[in-house]
Scaffold this motif. Sequence first.
Motif, PDB file in Angstrom:
ATOM      1  N   SER A  44       2.954  21.909 -16.793  1.00  0.00           N
ATOM      2  CA  SER A  44       3.296  21.874 -18.216  1.00  0.00           C
ATOM      3  C   SER A  44       4.654  21.206 -18.431  1.00  0.00           C
ATOM      4  O   SER A  44       4.832  20.377 -19.319  1.00  0.00           O
ATOM      5  CB  SER A  44       3.316  23.306 -18.769  1.00  0.00           C
ATOM      6  N   ARG A  81       0.415  31.358 -22.166  1.00  0.00           N
ATOM      7  CA  ARG A  81      -0.054  30.047 -21.723  1.00  0.00           C
ATOM      8  C   ARG A  81      -1.378  29.721 -22.417  1.00  0.00           C
ATOM      9  O   ARG A  81      -2.315  30.520 -22.388  1.00  0.00           O
ATOM     10  CB  ARG A  81      -0.235  30.021 -20.200  1.00  0.00           C
ATOM     11  N   PHE A  82      -1.440  28.572 -23.051  1.00  0.00           N
ATOM     12  CA  PHE A  82      -2.637  28.158 -23.777  1.00  0.00           C
ATOM     13  C   PHE A  82      -3.775  27.838 -22.822  1.00  0.00           C
ATOM     14  O   PHE A  82      -3.555  27.345 -21.715  1.00  0.00           O
ATOM     15  CB  PHE A  82      -2.338  26.919 -24.631  1.00  0.00           C
ATOM     16  N   LYS A  83      -4.998  28.138 -23.274  1.00  0.00           N
ATOM     17  CA  LYS A  83      -6.198  27.822 -22.496  1.00  0.00           C
ATOM     18  C   LYS A  83      -7.182  27.074 -23.392  1.00  0.00           C
ATOM     19  O   LYS A  83      -7.042  27.071 -24.607  1.00  0.00           O
ATOM     20  CB  LYS A  83      -6.869  29.109 -21.987  1.00  0.00           C
ATOM     21  N   GLY A  84      -8.178  26.465 -22.756  1.00  0.00           N
ATOM     22  CA  GLY A  84      -9.195  25.773 -23.522  1.00  0.00           C
ATOM     23  C   GLY A  84      -9.077  24.272 -23.391  1.00  0.00           C
ATOM     24  O   GLY A  84      -8.328  23.748 -22.574  1.00  0.00           O
ATOM     25  N   ALA A  85      -9.831  23.569 -24.224  1.00  0.00           N
ATOM     26  CA  ALA A  85      -9.816  22.106 -24.175  1.00  0.00           C
ATOM     27  C   ALA A  85      -8.700  21.577 -25.073  1.00  0.00           C
ATOM     28  O   ALA A  85      -8.184  22.270 -25.930  1.00  0.00           O
ATOM     29  CB  ALA A  85     -11.173  21.576 -24.635  1.00  0.00           C
ATOM     30  N   GLY A  86      -8.318  20.333 -24.832  1.00  0.00           N
ATOM     31  CA  GLY A  86      -7.343  19.699 -25.722  1.00  0.00           C
ATOM     32  C   GLY A  86      -5.942  19.648 -25.145  1.00  0.00           C
ATOM     33  O   GLY A  86      -5.677  20.090 -24.025  1.00  0.00           O
ATOM     34  N   GLU A  87      -5.033  19.139 -25.953  1.00  0.00           N
ATOM     35  CA  GLU A  87      -3.668  18.844 -25.522  1.00  0.00           C
ATOM     36  C   GLU A  87      -2.879  20.086 -25.091  1.00  0.00           C
ATOM     37  O   GLU A  87      -2.021  20.020 -24.228  1.00  0.00           O
ATOM     38  CB  GLU A  87      -2.897  18.141 -26.654  1.00  0.00           C
ATOM     39  N   LEU A  88      -3.154  21.229 -25.727  1.00  0.00           N
ATOM     40  CA  LEU A  88      -2.353  22.420 -25.444  1.00  0.00           C
ATOM     41  C   LEU A  88      -2.763  23.133 -24.160  1.00  0.00           C
ATOM     42  O   LEU A  88      -2.020  23.975 -23.667  1.00  0.00           O
ATOM     43  CB  LEU A  88      -2.447  23.408 -26.618  1.00  0.00           C
ATOM     44  N   ASP A  89      -3.918  22.803 -23.628  1.00  0.00           N
ATOM     45  CA  ASP A  89      -4.416  23.498 -22.438  1.00  0.00           C
ATOM     46  C   ASP A  89      -3.387  23.442 -21.302  1.00  0.00           C
ATOM     47  O   ASP A  89      -2.916  22.374 -20.920  1.00  0.00           O
ATOM     48  CB  ASP A  89      -5.727  22.858 -21.973  1.00  0.00           C
ATOM     49  N   GLY A  90      -3.032  24.629 -20.773  1.00  0.00           N
ATOM     50  CA  GLY A  90      -2.101  24.705 -19.648  1.00  0.00           C
ATOM     51  C   GLY A  90      -0.643  24.760 -20.039  1.00  0.00           C
ATOM     52  O   GLY A  90       0.213  25.059 -19.202  1.00  0.00           O
ATOM     53  N   HIS A  91      -0.336  24.482 -21.309  1.00  0.00           N
ATOM     54  CA  HIS A  91       1.067  24.523 -21.735  1.00  0.00           C
ATOM     55  C   HIS A  91       1.527  25.970 -21.899  1.00  0.00           C
ATOM     56  O   HIS A  91       0.786  26.828 -22.382  1.00  0.00           O
ATOM     57  CB  HIS A  91       1.267  23.782 -23.063  1.00  0.00           C
TER      58      HIS A  91
END
Length: 295
Positions: A44, A81-91
């Motif tokens: 991240s 920590r964000f999960k899922g698809a897209g730009e925020l995933d893993g941040h």
Amino acid sequence: MTIYSTKKIVAVGGGHGLGRMLAALKEFGSNATGIVATTDNGGSTGRIRHCQGGIAWGDTRNCINQLITDPSISSMMFEYRFKGAGELDGHNLGNLMLTALDNLSVRPLDATNLIRNMLKVDVNIIPMSEHPSDLKALSTDGRWVTGETSVDEMPEKLLRLDLEPEVPATHEGVMAIEQADAIILGPGSFLTSIMPPLLLHEVGRAIANNIKAKLIFVENLSPEFGPAGQMSLQEKLEWCERACRGRKVDVVLGETPHPELSEWNCVTLPLASPNRDWRHDRTKLQQAVEHLLGQ
């Protein structure tokens, strides 16, 4: 008067290792200071640096996380920590919060202190520099590689490690070193956590000049991989001492005896967590530091 109120301790490093050490020093409160590596370019943190620039916040966030004593909505937000698809995933939201403060032209140290106060963390946490920089390594085959993750992945031993560009150390971190009764290097990834702050000229000079402080090197409990894994303990100590203008390491703290290291004072104490022998136990680390300060 206790050791916690009369002694000042500075720990240098990054990642989980420094966080573990600072958690062990929690009783020292504001008399303990962590000087945190800011050169990470992976995960991240690396994605944020690629998009936004700035220093690497991940190790600072990790240290704050390990010092949170009162779980709250604020601490849950900071660790989220964000999960899922897209730009925020893993941040990690903590990384984004610190980056946002940086983008608002808040001084990085002030941003760290704002988060510390919000989360009721007493131990001082100081980024090694408030200016972005990356690790640069020269391999034995004459190849230069830039970026912490690339350095970690190099298959061969290193001849040299530098910062690119050269940046100044955070003034408050240098002052903490100058006033310290003990300076602790490690545990943690040697080349990517312990060495980056030591590569700052002001940090190396301050450690060299503080002859009253006990300089302690804390060994890892499990072997490293990459180029650091090819270094002997003696080589690591020599690299530290070279960065600190020839200042000798006073104590090498670990679980394994080292009869071959006759030049150094090696202290062997139990340090491992009972359920994870690769990780330092906070209480054992705390007792070991208190033992060394009392000698």
